[in-house]
Design an enzyme around this catalytic site. Structure first.
Site, PDB file in Angstrom:
ATOM      1  N   ASP A  80      25.154 -14.831  16.121  1.00  0.00           N
ATOM      2  CA  ASP A  80      25.944 -15.589  17.091  1.00  0.00           C
ATOM      3  C   ASP A  80      25.866 -17.088  16.831  1.00  0.00           C
ATOM      4  O   ASP A  80      24.906 -17.583  16.234  1.00  0.00           O
ATOM      5  CB  ASP A  80      25.497 -15.284  18.519  1.00  0.00           C
ATOM      6  CG  ASP A  80      24.054 -15.688  18.801  1.00  0.00           C
ATOM      7  OD1 ASP A  80      23.193 -15.453  17.926  1.00  0.00           O
ATOM      8  OD2 ASP A  80      23.782 -16.237  19.884  1.00  0.00           O
ATOM      9  N   GLU A 175      21.047 -14.692  19.951  1.00  0.00           N
ATOM     10  CA  GLU A 175      19.875 -15.570  19.876  1.00  0.00           C
ATOM     11  C   GLU A 175      20.097 -16.857  20.645  1.00  0.00           C
ATOM     12  O   GLU A 175      19.185 -17.384  21.297  1.00  0.00           O
ATOM     13  CB  GLU A 175      19.556 -15.870  18.410  1.00  0.00           C
ATOM     14  CG  GLU A 175      18.217 -16.587  18.183  1.00  0.00           C
ATOM     15  CD  GLU A 175      18.307 -18.107  18.227  1.00  0.00           C
ATOM     16  OE1 GLU A 175      17.255 -18.762  18.213  1.00  0.00           O
ATOM     17  OE2 GLU A 175      19.435 -18.651  18.285  1.00  0.00           O
TER      18      GLU A 175
END
EC number: 3.4.11.4
Length: 408
Positions: A80, A175
């Protein structure tokens, strides 16, 4: 290691921003789609046991090519990108042989990467540097890490003369919103230790992170027609302002560095009837961390006492802890990374992470995981950049670490 740039440029075309607001796993569908693409790529280059689970976690194995038993090592990066700035339609540009001057990212909007504001870029004079067009972040955090890991394991596959033990590859979702390790199956991953490639500039080697918590402050006001509001109205906007000003004004990200902790106000949603403040709390020292959490709660208590009623509610939730205490138990994982950098002519820079990585939580889940540089700078914003050579050296570092473990 020349393939690393091509891979990186391909990965950042996919918008994989995570979301603070979503309750799904992963928080955005595009992450799962990207995970499936990475899984196919890992199969194509020859990795074994490739899996992409329903939560978007990618795992794969490069089998050992030696007879003796050595630790199984993992290399991990996250898929991400930060929700802080758009990751849609990233339009990168390669500044070839950077000349040491300001870089105009967007002439039309007068967005300029200035050397007096970002002097670290001068360290890369003469190198090729990937920059944004000023409208989005770049995504080097952490698609550079993904590109480096895949390039490195493919290199090992194509060069069997380089001896290595079993290597595990892992890519995580979410994350950036603090959920990267939530559904990481350490047992399934099967590594004895691991490294995240989620650090900054070349040479960074990190085994300390913040202790981290988040705080949500809800303020309940009372709206009354302003013409007759005396002694009746409670303006949540003004109470929120009071709350903000009761925390130390110098203990904020923009006024702290090194091992100094902070309170960071992420967002304010406010009107007369109700207000919401969202903070993150950070400190390297565990005792000071606990004190900070109590401090923000105490602000709420004092305001409630002033108004003689419960108008402020402060909810604090721990996110992760300083991984140093777990890394220190297996110090050799840092020593080998240090030696590997030296072996490929990189000067190691041991610095605390003023942030967190998946390794922060994984270390407390039984998988000691220090952090290595991925090469980028100015993450989460339009001034993010990554030198091409730094990505190539990060991939080379992964290869060298694998080689050193095989020779232990």
């Amino acid at each position: 290691m020349k393939d690393v740039l091509e891979r990186f440029l391909g990965y950042i075309k996919v918008d994989t921003q995570s979301s603070e607001e979503s309750d799904t796993v992963p928080t955005t569908k595009t992450q799962l789609e990207f995970a499936k693409k990475l899984g196919e790529e890992l199969k194509a280059i020859g990795l074994k046991d490739v899996s992409v689970d329903e939560n978007g976690y990618v795992m794969a194995t490069l089998e050992s090519n030696i007879d003796k038993k050595v630790p199984t090592i993992g290399f991990i990066a996250h898929m991400d990108t930060s929700p802080d700035l758009s990751g849609t339609n990233i339009n990168p540009r390669i500044v070839e042989k950077y000349d040491g001057q300001d870089i105009v990212l967007n002439k039309e909007k007068n967005i300029i990467l200035k050397i007096n504001e970002f002097p670290e870029i001068l360290e890369y004079k003469g190198q090729d540097i990937v920059v944004t067009d000023g409208n989005t972040l770049l995504g080097a955090d952490d698609k550079a890490g993904i590109a480096e890991i895949i390039t490195a394991v493919e290199y090992l596959i194509n060069h069997p003369e380089i001896k290595h033990g079993t290597i595990k590859v892992g890519f995580t979702p979410d994350e950036e919103v603090g959920k990267g390790a939530d559904h990481f199956d350490v047992k399934k991953f099967g590594a004895d230790l691991a490294y995240t490639l989620d650090g900054g500039g070349i040479g960074e080697l990190e085994c300390e992170t913040f202790n981290a918590a988040k705080a949500k402050v809800i303020i309940e006001g009372r709206n009354v027609h302003p013409g007759s509001a005396k002694n009746k109205m409670t303006n949540a906007v003004l109470v929120a302002n009071k709350f903000i000003n009761m925390l130390p004004e110098n203990e904020v990200p923009e006024r702290t560095e090194g091992y100094e902790g902070f309170f960071h106000l992420l967002s304010v949603k406010s009107e007369v009837e109700t207000a919401e403040l969202n903070y993150i709390i950070r400190d390297f020292d565990r005792k000071k961390f606990e004190e900070r959490k109590e401090q923000i709660k105490e602000v709420g208590k004092k305001i409630n006492e002033k108004y003689n009623k419960e108008i402020v509610c402060v909810k604090v939730e721990d996110q992760y802890y300083n991984m140093k205490e777990k890394i220190d138990e297996v110090k050799y994982v840092v020593d080998i990374a240090h030696d590997a950098m030296k072996a490929i002519d990189i000067e190691p820079i041991l610095v605390p992470i003023r942030g967190g990585t998946d390794g922060s939580r994984l270390s407390f889940m039984g998988l000691p995981t220090p952090n290595l540089f991925a090469g980028g700078h100015n993450f989460h914003g339009r001034f993010e950049f990554v030198p091409v050579l730094s990505m190539e050296k990060a991939a080379e570092l992964v290869v060298k670490i694998a080689e050193l473990y095989a020779n232990r």
